[in-house]
Design a protein around this motif. Structure first.
Motif, PDB file in Angstrom:
ATOM      1  N   HIS A 225      29.622  15.320 -15.205  1.00  0.00           N
ATOM      2  CA  HIS A 225      30.562  16.048 -16.057  1.00  0.00           C
ATOM      3  C   HIS A 225      31.194  15.131 -17.106  1.00  0.00           C
ATOM      4  O   HIS A 225      30.727  14.020 -17.325  1.00  0.00           O
ATOM      5  CB  HIS A 225      31.584  16.784 -15.203  1.00  0.00           C
ATOM      6  N   GLU A 226      32.246  15.619 -17.752  1.00  0.00           N
ATOM      7  CA  GLU A 226      32.732  14.947 -18.954  1.00  0.00           C
ATOM      8  C   GLU A 226      34.129  14.365 -18.768  1.00  0.00           C
ATOM      9  O   GLU A 226      34.866  14.730 -17.841  1.00  0.00           O
ATOM     10  CB  GLU A 226      32.737  15.933 -20.126  1.00  0.00           C
ATOM     11  N   ARG A 227      34.451  13.471 -19.689  1.00  0.00           N
ATOM     12  CA  ARG A 227      35.804  12.912 -19.812  1.00  0.00           C
ATOM     13  C   ARG A 227      36.247  13.083 -21.262  1.00  0.00           C
ATOM     14  O   ARG A 227      35.468  12.860 -22.179  1.00  0.00           O
ATOM     15  CB  ARG A 227      35.810  11.417 -19.460  1.00  0.00           C
ATOM     16  N   ASP A 228      37.483  13.472 -21.466  1.00  0.00           N
ATOM     17  CA  ASP A 228      38.039  13.538 -22.818  1.00  0.00           C
ATOM     18  C   ASP A 228      38.810  12.249 -23.062  1.00  0.00           C
ATOM     19  O   ASP A 228      39.760  11.935 -22.343  1.00  0.00           O
ATOM     20  CB  ASP A 228      38.957  14.752 -22.980  1.00  0.00           C
ATOM     21  N   CYS A 229      38.378  11.497 -24.061  1.00  0.00           N
ATOM     22  CA  CYS A 229      38.978  10.194 -24.380  1.00  0.00           C
ATOM     23  C   CYS A 229      39.516  10.199 -25.803  1.00  0.00           C
ATOM     24  O   CYS A 229      39.419   9.203 -26.529  1.00  0.00           O
ATOM     25  CB  CYS A 229      37.956   9.080 -24.192  1.00  0.00           C
ATOM     26  N   SER A 230      40.046  11.337 -26.232  1.00  0.00           N
ATOM     27  CA  SER A 230      40.446  11.488 -27.635  1.00  0.00           C
ATOM     28  C   SER A 230      41.690  10.696 -27.999  1.00  0.00           C
ATOM     29  O   SER A 230      41.858  10.309 -29.162  1.00  0.00           O
ATOM     30  CB  SER A 230      40.678  12.975 -27.945  1.00  0.00           C
ATOM     31  N   VAL A 231      42.595  10.468 -27.044  1.00  0.00           N
ATOM     32  CA  VAL A 231      43.863   9.808 -27.375  1.00  0.00           C
ATOM     33  C   VAL A 231      43.619   8.308 -27.494  1.00  0.00           C
ATOM     34  O   VAL A 231      43.396   7.619 -26.501  1.00  0.00           O
ATOM     35  CB  VAL A 231      44.932  10.108 -26.314  1.00  0.00           C
ATOM     36  N   GLN A 232      43.671   7.816 -28.732  1.00  0.00           N
ATOM     37  CA  GLN A 232      43.293   6.436 -29.010  1.00  0.00           C
ATOM     38  C   GLN A 232      44.262   5.800 -29.994  1.00  0.00           C
ATOM     39  O   GLN A 232      44.910   6.474 -30.779  1.00  0.00           O
ATOM     40  CB  GLN A 232      41.875   6.377 -29.606  1.00  0.00           C
ATOM     41  N   ARG A 233      44.332   4.472 -29.929  1.00  0.00           N
ATOM     42  CA  ARG A 233      45.009   3.691 -30.953  1.00  0.00           C
ATOM     43  C   ARG A 233      44.064   2.560 -31.331  1.00  0.00           C
ATOM     44  O   ARG A 233      43.435   1.947 -30.483  1.00  0.00           O
ATOM     45  CB  ARG A 233      46.365   3.173 -30.485  1.00  0.00           C
ATOM     46  N   ARG A 234      43.929   2.333 -32.623  1.00  0.00           N
ATOM     47  CA  ARG A 234      42.997   1.317 -33.135  1.00  0.00           C
ATOM     48  C   ARG A 234      41.583   1.552 -32.616  1.00  0.00           C
ATOM     49  O   ARG A 234      40.861   0.630 -32.304  1.00  0.00           O
ATOM     50  CB  ARG A 234      43.467  -0.086 -32.732  1.00  0.00           C
ATOM     51  N   HIS A 235      41.207   2.811 -32.484  1.00  0.00           N
ATOM     52  CA  HIS A 235      39.889   3.205 -31.992  1.00  0.00           C
ATOM     53  C   HIS A 235      39.671   2.776 -30.541  1.00  0.00           C
ATOM     54  O   HIS A 235      38.535   2.768 -30.064  1.00  0.00           O
ATOM     55  CB  HIS A 235      38.766   2.653 -32.874  1.00  0.00           C
ATOM     56  N   GLN A 236      40.736   2.432 -29.824  1.00  0.00           N
ATOM     57  CA  GLN A 236      40.629   2.090 -28.415  1.00  0.00           C
ATOM     58  C   GLN A 236      41.385   3.129 -27.598  1.00  0.00           C
ATOM     59  O   GLN A 236      42.461   3.579 -27.976  1.00  0.00           O
ATOM     60  CB  GLN A 236      41.182   0.688 -28.146  1.00  0.00           C
ATOM     61  N   VAL A 238      43.549   5.211 -24.922  1.00  0.00           N
ATOM     62  CA  VAL A 238      44.866   5.036 -24.314  1.00  0.00           C
ATOM     63  C   VAL A 238      44.988   5.912 -23.070  1.00  0.00           C
ATOM     64  O   VAL A 238      45.430   5.465 -22.019  1.00  0.00           O
ATOM     65  CB  VAL A 238      45.977   5.389 -25.318  1.00  0.00           C
ATOM     66  N   LEU A 239      44.614   7.184 -23.210  1.00  0.00           N
ATOM     67  CA  LEU A 239      44.603   8.136 -22.104  1.00  0.00           C
ATOM     68  C   LEU A 239      43.212   8.745 -21.992  1.00  0.00           C
ATOM     69  O   LEU A 239      42.565   9.012 -23.008  1.00  0.00           O
ATOM     70  CB  LEU A 239      45.614   9.266 -22.319  1.00  0.00           C
ATOM     71  N   GLU A 240      42.758   8.951 -20.772  1.00  0.00           N
ATOM     72  CA  GLU A 240      41.482   9.637 -20.537  1.00  0.00           C
ATOM     73  C   GLU A 240      41.712  10.682 -19.450  1.00  0.00           C
ATOM     74  O   GLU A 240      42.545  10.486 -18.551  1.00  0.00           O
ATOM     75  CB  GLU A 240      40.399   8.658 -20.076  1.00  0.00           C
ATOM     76  N   GLU A 241      40.980  11.779 -19.539  1.00  0.00           N
ATOM     77  CA  GLU A 241      41.129  12.804 -18.511  1.00  0.00           C
ATOM     78  C   GLU A 241      39.807  13.502 -18.257  1.00  0.00           C
ATOM     79  O   GLU A 241      38.901  13.511 -19.092  1.00  0.00           O
ATOM     80  CB  GLU A 241      42.202  13.815 -18.910  1.00  0.00           C
ATOM     81  N   ALA A 242      39.704  14.051 -17.066  1.00  0.00           N
ATOM     82  CA  ALA A 242      38.515  14.810 -16.675  1.00  0.00           C
ATOM     83  C   ALA A 242      38.960  15.976 -15.801  1.00  0.00           C
ATOM     84  O   ALA A 242      39.833  15.815 -14.948  1.00  0.00           O
ATOM     85  CB  ALA A 242      37.547  13.912 -15.902  1.00  0.00           C
ATOM     86  N   PRO A 243      38.394  17.158 -16.039  1.00  0.00           N
ATOM     87  CA  PRO A 243      37.454  17.481 -17.115  1.00  0.00           C
ATOM     88  C   PRO A 243      38.168  17.605 -18.455  1.00  0.00           C
ATOM     89  O   PRO A 243      39.404  17.558 -18.513  1.00  0.00           O
ATOM     90  CB  PRO A 243      36.880  18.823 -16.666  1.00  0.00           C
ATOM     91  N   ALA A 244      37.401  17.783 -19.543  1.00  0.00           N
ATOM     92  CA  ALA A 244      37.989  17.945 -20.867  1.00  0.00           C
ATOM     93  C   ALA A 244      38.673  19.304 -20.956  1.00  0.00           C
ATOM     94  O   ALA A 244      38.084  20.322 -20.603  1.00  0.00           O
ATOM     95  CB  ALA A 244      36.910  17.834 -21.943  1.00  0.00           C
ATOM     96  N   PRO A 245      39.929  19.358 -21.402  1.00  0.00           N
ATOM     97  CA  PRO A 245      40.625  20.645 -21.526  1.00  0.00           C
ATOM     98  C   PRO A 245      39.880  21.594 -22.457  1.00  0.00           C
ATOM     99  O   PRO A 245      39.385  21.181 -23.516  1.00  0.00           O
ATOM    100  CB  PRO A 245      41.989  20.249 -22.108  1.00  0.00           C
TER     101      PRO A 245
END
Length: 669
Positions: A225-236, A238-245
């Motif tokens: 399955h998937e992880r949503d890793c959209s929350v980023q700073r400097r393209h790195q 910060v927060l990750e979650e699963a599954p993607a909302p």
């Protein structure tokens, strides 16, 4: 199964692998640099081998020394963790040549996916959707700019051999392209030894969604399955979650099948992550494949009930995957927050120092609990400039996203660190903010919500001042004092009157106001005090104390908090917030004063990679003067005002210490 493995990494991933290996009855060998001689990962392994000096190129990147250590200790396999040599095809092949199992994919798979441009050409042939862009080998700057003009701005420059957000630049206008390209190439050559870049269309409000894949040597390949890793700073991240909302089952299946197709196209074996960029309308495009375990893998473990490190060990030992696709259901929701030694209010600059205190949340469980912490450091350890500044990964699980959000906010409020700047308070604001709470996600979430995520400093609440005052007074009572001895008593008893004392505290807010400090008076009574502030009296009593945790009663209301003291600085944790108060003792600092010498200083230890200004040059406010590199990231030192550069004190290639003056600067009259 193996009987002994060597872990060719450090920090939390080395500790994580060691814990799983121990549970499976496998002995572990740690490797370490001189800077990590007392590190946690060295302590948790059965054996440890010194590789060399602190610099990674002299230690963790020395594949020859790592292989020699494995052979000398009788290890049968090498687990590379992530970073360092984890995606180095030559190292994987050298392990095989030495008769060692590399716990990861074959070198051919790494080569196929190691170059972003080559990987995209391969994916195009496999029918995987790609973002419009230029992925060719020709690297003439004028050609690259021509391609960017053809694609249309904004465009994204990416190091072809890159990862972790390094060597990436967003270019909004054609006239900014060449400067961004030069910076991108400098960072790429420093981080990866290869300055080749590719150019892609930069999507507005995209989501970063990745698929965890796993393949064995028996022809099985699944996606977890998937992880949503959209929350980023400097393209790195910060927060990750699963599954993607908001992920519909049909799109989840489509992305999962595309990820499996990508893995099969390169003959993949082991754990890997296929990363996609997704539009708000649900369309998605292949970005890259990370041929290793990812930092954010725990959220996948928590929703699927798996141990991905155990899967890695079993697959590397020749066993089939423990589960098939139909057995990989999603249970609940998991969120991971990366706790970094950095200062969000100063552009997320890394913070260097010693962890004087690290109080972790209650109810922590390593194996599939509701709250989990993966960390490679302990209280007393130093965060050095040599490696990534991540302190820990805080992972929570909930029956649904709402419960996971509540648990994360609570866990962050209980995570107390003293000794250096961290992003914990920022993470709490992020988790509790409307955008993340309502899953209004995209890679620009932090930039879009700057006002709420970086609020101006406000005054310290009376509760925090009261806790600080009680902690100071309580610390004045000797532990061995005799309650019946009036000469050792600190209760402030007076025969004919009330003993009063004034305490003054300062913080970022106070020093910017005319008051400069918070002045409070403590009036001593038989069973407590009266705290007087701003002309008002507040009854105050200490209810209980356990180490640094205090329960007080202020104005009849119960207040709890933790007060940690670092010299004359008091760190007060209460109400889910962290207040840093400086105790002003005028007798201790009589005669001290500060002077300003007009020299711009280094914000952190690092190397000078570009000197833009020259001695005698007139500059405008905001003009870049010097570019430093620290922890493989570039930091630009800009003119604080219009003025004259009187003298440049360092040259390109020089190493500078934290606070070192970089140039002499005179502000324009």
């Amino acid at each position: 199964m193996f009987t002994k493995i060597l872990i060719a990494n450090r920090g939390e991933i080395a500790c994580r692998v060691a814990a799983t290996a121990r549970r499976l009855g496998i002995k572990t060998v740690a490797v370490y640099s001189e800077a990590d001689a007392g590190a946690k990962h060295v302590a948790v392994c059965d054996e440890a081998i010194l590789l060399g000096p602190a610099a990674a190129k002299d230690s963790y990147l020395r594949g020859d020394k790592i292989i020699a250590a494995a052979l000398a200790t009788g290890a049968q396999a090498i687990h590379p963790g992530y970073g360092f040599l984890s995606e180095n095809a030559e190292f994987a092949e050298a392990c095989a040549a030495a008769g060692l199992v590399f716990i990861g994919p074959p070198g051919s798979s790494m080569r196929a996916m190691g170059s972003k441009s080559a990987a995209k050409q391969l994916m195009e042939g496999a029918g995987v959707p790609l973002v419009p862009g230029y992925h060719g080998d020709a690297q003439d700057p004028e050609l690259l700019q021509s391609e960017a003009n053809r694609i249309g701005y904004p465009v994204l420059l990416k190091a072809s051999a890159g990862g972790g957000g390094k060597g990436m630049r967003v270019v909004e206008r054609s006239e900014d392209f060449q400067a961004a390209l030069a910076s991108c190439k400098r960072e790429a050559i420093s981080s990866f030894g290869d300055d080749k870049v590719l150019v892609e269309k930069y999507l507005t409000r995209p989501r970063h969604i990745e698929i965890q894949v796993f393949a064995d040597t028996h022809g099985n390949c699944v996606y977890l399955h998937e992880r949503d890793c959209s929350v980023q700073r400097r393209h790195q991240k910060v927060l990750e979650e699963a599954p993607a909302p908001g992920m519909p089952p049909e799109r989840r299946a489509a992305m999962g099948e595309a990820a499996v197709a990508a893995a099969r196209a390169v003959g993949y074996v082991g754990a890997g992550t296929v990363e996609f960029i997704a539009n708000q309308d649900g369309s998605f495009y292949f970005m890259e494949m990370n041929t290793r375990l990812q930092v954010e893998h725990p959220v996948t473990e928590m929703i699927t009930g798996t141990d991905l490190v155990e899967w890695q060990l079993r697959v590397a030992a020749g066993q089939p995957l423990p589960k098939q696709q139909q057995e990989l259901a999603i249970h609940g929701h998991a969120i991971e927050a990366r706790v970094y030694a950095e200062n969000p209010e100063k552009g997320f600059l890394p913070s260097i120092g010693t962890l004087l205190c690290m109080d972790t949340p209650s109810h922590v469980a390593f194996e599939l609990g509701d709250v989990r912490i993966d960390s490679g450091v302990r209280a007393g350890d130093a965060i050095s400039p040599f490696y990534d500044p991540m302190i820990a990964k805080l992972i929570v699980w909930g029956a649904d996203r709402a419960q996971a959000l509540a648990r994360m906010a609570q866990a962050l409020s209980e995570f107390h660190i003293v000794g250096l700047a961290t992003n914990i308070a920022f993470l709490k604001r992020l988790v509790e903010g409307d955008a993340f709470a309502h899953a209004d996600l995209d890679t620009g979430l932090i930039e879009r919500n700057t006002a709420t995520l970086f609020p101006p400093a406000g005054p310290a609440p009376l509760s925090a001042l009261a806790l600080a005052a009680v902690a100071l007074v309580a610390a004045e009572t000797p532990a061995s004092s005799n309650p019946a001895d009036p000469w050792t008593s600190t209760h402030g008893w007076r025969m004919n009157g009330t003993y009063r004392r004034r305490l003054a505290f300062g913080d970022e807010y106070a020093v910017t106001t005319q008051a400069k400090v918070y002045a409070i008076d403590m009036a001593y009574h038989a069973h407590g005090w009266t705290l007087e502030a701003d002309g008002k009296a507040h009854p105050l009593a200490l209810v209980s104390q356990h180490d640094s945790r205090y329960a007080i009663r202020l104005d009849g209301q119960a207040i709890q908090g933790t007060v940690r003291r670092d010299g004359e600085t008091l760190h007060v944790f209460t109400g889910g917030l962290h207040h840093v108060l400086d105790w002003h003792d005028p007798l201790a600092h009589a005669g001290e004063h500060e002077t300003a010498d007009g020299r711009l200083t280094a914000p952190m230890p690092g190397k000078v990679v570009a000197v833009i200004a020259s001695s005698g040059q007139l500059v405008k406010k905001g003009e870049p003067l010097v570019i430093m590199e620290a922890m493989k990231m570039e930091h630009t030192i800009a003119a604080p005002s219009d003025g004259l550069v009187e003298e440049v004190l360092y040259q390109v290639g020089d190493q500078v210490a934290d606070g070192a003056p970089l140039l002499a600067f005179k502000t324009a009259a």
